[in-house]
Design a protein around this motif. Structure first.
Motif, PDB file in Angstrom:
ATOM      1  N   SER A  43      14.051  -9.240   4.258  1.00 45.99           N
ATOM      2  CA  SER A  43      12.960  -9.829   4.743  1.00 45.99           C
ATOM      3  C   SER A  43      12.255 -10.864   3.935  1.00 45.99           C
ATOM      4  N   SER A  46       7.778  -9.008   3.845  1.00 51.19           N
ATOM      5  CA  SER A  46       7.952  -7.882   4.114  1.00 51.19           C
ATOM      6  C   SER A  46       6.620  -7.030   4.898  1.00 51.19           C
ATOM      7  N   SER A  52      10.348  -7.696   9.895  1.00 56.50           N
ATOM      8  CA  SER A  52      11.169  -6.642   8.777  1.00 56.50           C
ATOM      9  C   SER A  52      11.935  -5.392   9.571  1.00 56.50           C
TER      10      SER A  52
END
Lengths: 260, 179
Positions: A43, A46, A52
């Motif tokens: 990702s 995050s 994510s």
């Protein structure tokens, strides 16, 4: 829980995990191993919950006391592979079932219509929805695991106990002329258990006395999350600290709990 | 009056006929691209020479049980130099064997990415139960690829797998075959 509510079939094998919370340092190696093994794209942000994807997530627990009594613990949370999966009973298209020997709750991506009932039903937040198509940084597509299919946008996914490793272990057993339904200890373990540097994650057949999880799950320090809902998780936790065990369920003051 | 009625139904019938032609004949043709095999290969001819499938299809990972596509090394065993006057064979020797390059064979029965299949679990079955009768075929099956999905047309369909599993008393749980 009444007998009539037990919807799960009885399996000869019951794959289970026992996670020793006291051994977990919160390093996150399991989370990284899980992402790499299961073709979860990294990702970019995050903290962005929309972008994510986590199959396994390490939560931080605190006892809420002031110093010097303050204490923390880390709790890795995979899919619980519930004996009574609340996700499976709400799925309108039978994309998620608990019907295979071993008791792993399946998630068939091409069947999934992305309605997300299962996400609402899961008390463990184990399921995630793909709002976007996965994107791998250039060159990283070479690291994809060929035994795990990649999920497009619009479907729900979750931890599968690295089910492809189960398929491969069965295949190896067949190649060596052994019974694929009597795998030896550690012949099949998920990536997280393999990666854990402190050995906090034990994995095996809960029904098989030769596997260490059989004993561990029966420890007086063992507990399961939200056990009293009757979901019958196949993931157990161990902690010698009563406050950690107490956070496993919504106990009120006078409730008795295991190990007390 | 009645002739007017007849004239009214004809365009309707023609329309249906045209739609059926498009739907049943033209669209399926357009939907699939046919990929041709890089080299002509006759199983029938080679089985007369070799007599067993394992020489070209065995897979070490699955313990000498037929699964993989043949490698150029298998062909080089006999075709290090051209055996016949066939131009196809000459090309095989020149383009692949001498250059030690793999032939990009087109698997006509490739399963989609979300299916797990293991030949090892099916080793007691005849190849013919799931494949074309290769032994008696003089050419390779053509590969048809769906333009929209990328799937191959002649793969075994899910209901075919499931029908046999049900008959053989084998599990039909989704995770037996899916990944």
């Amino acid at each position: 829980m009444s007998e009539s509510m037990q919807i799960h079939e009885h399996f000869q094998i019951k794959w289970g995990m026992v996670i020793d919370v006291d051994k977990c340092t919160g390093c996150g190696a399991c989370q990284v191993a899980c992402q790499a093994e299961n073709n979860i794209p990294p990702s970019q942000q995050s903290f962005d919950r929309l972008r994510s994807v986590h199959w396994l997530y390490v939560y931080k627990l605190e006892n809420g006391r002031p110093y010097p009594e303050s204490d923390i613990a880390y709790l890795p949370r995979p899919c619980m592979q519930c004996g009574n999966p609340s996700c499976a009973s709400v799925c309108p298209v039978i994309a998620t079932t608990k019907d295979e020997e071993g008791g792993i709750v399946s998630q068939i991506y091409p069947r999934c219509i992305g309605c997300r009932y299962c996400m609402a039903a899961c008390p463990y937040h184990s399921r995630v929805f793909n709002w976007f198509d996965p994107v791998w940084p250039k060159g990283m597509e070479k690291t994809l695991t060929p035994y795990v299919s990649v999920r497009p946008r619009g479907v729900v996914e979750k931890c599968t106990f690295c089910h492809h490793r189960f398929q491969l272990a069965k295949r190896r057993a067949r190649a060596e002329g052994r019974d694929p339904h009597h795998l030896k200890e550690d012949e099949y373990i998920p990536a997280c258990a393999e990666a854990c540097p402190t050995g906090a994650i034990a994995f095996g057949d809960l029904h098989n006395p030769e596997h260490k999880v059989h004993q561990l799950s029966r420890s007086e320090h063992a507990f399961r999350i939200l056990e009293r809902l009757g979901t019958e998780p196949q993931v157990y936790y161990l902690s010698r600290r009563p406050w950690v065990r107490r956070q496993g369920d919504n106990y009120v003051q006078k409730d008795q709990q295991r190990g007390e | 009056m009645s002739s007017k009625k007849k004239g009214g139904i004809m365009p309707f019938l023609l329309g249906i006929a045209a739609a059926l032609v498009v739907g049943w004949i033209i669209f399926p043709k357009v939907l699939y691209v046919q990929e041709t095999q890089p080299v002509r290969f006759s199983h029938k001819l080679h089985m007369e020479q070799i007599g067993e499938c394992n020489l070209c299809h065995s897979n070490r990972e699955e313990r000498a049980y037929a699964t993989r596509m043949p490698s150029t090394k298998d062909c080089a065993l006999c075709h290090y130099t051209a055996l016949t006057g066939s131009s196809e064979e000459k090309e095989l020797v020149r383009e692949y064997i001498k250059k030690d390059k793999q032939v990009p064979w087109k698997a006509s029965q490739k399963q989609p990415d979300n299916v797990y299949f293991s030949h090892l679990a099916h080793k007691d079955l005849e190849c013919r139960q799931c494949h074309f009768d290769m032994e008696n075929r003089d050419n390779l099956p053509p590969k048809y690829v769906n333009r929209l999905t990328g799937y191959t047309k002649t793969t075994m369909k899910m209901h075919e797998c499931e029908r046999c599993h049900a008959r053989e008393n084998t599990s039909n749980a989704c995770y037996v075959c899916h990944k």
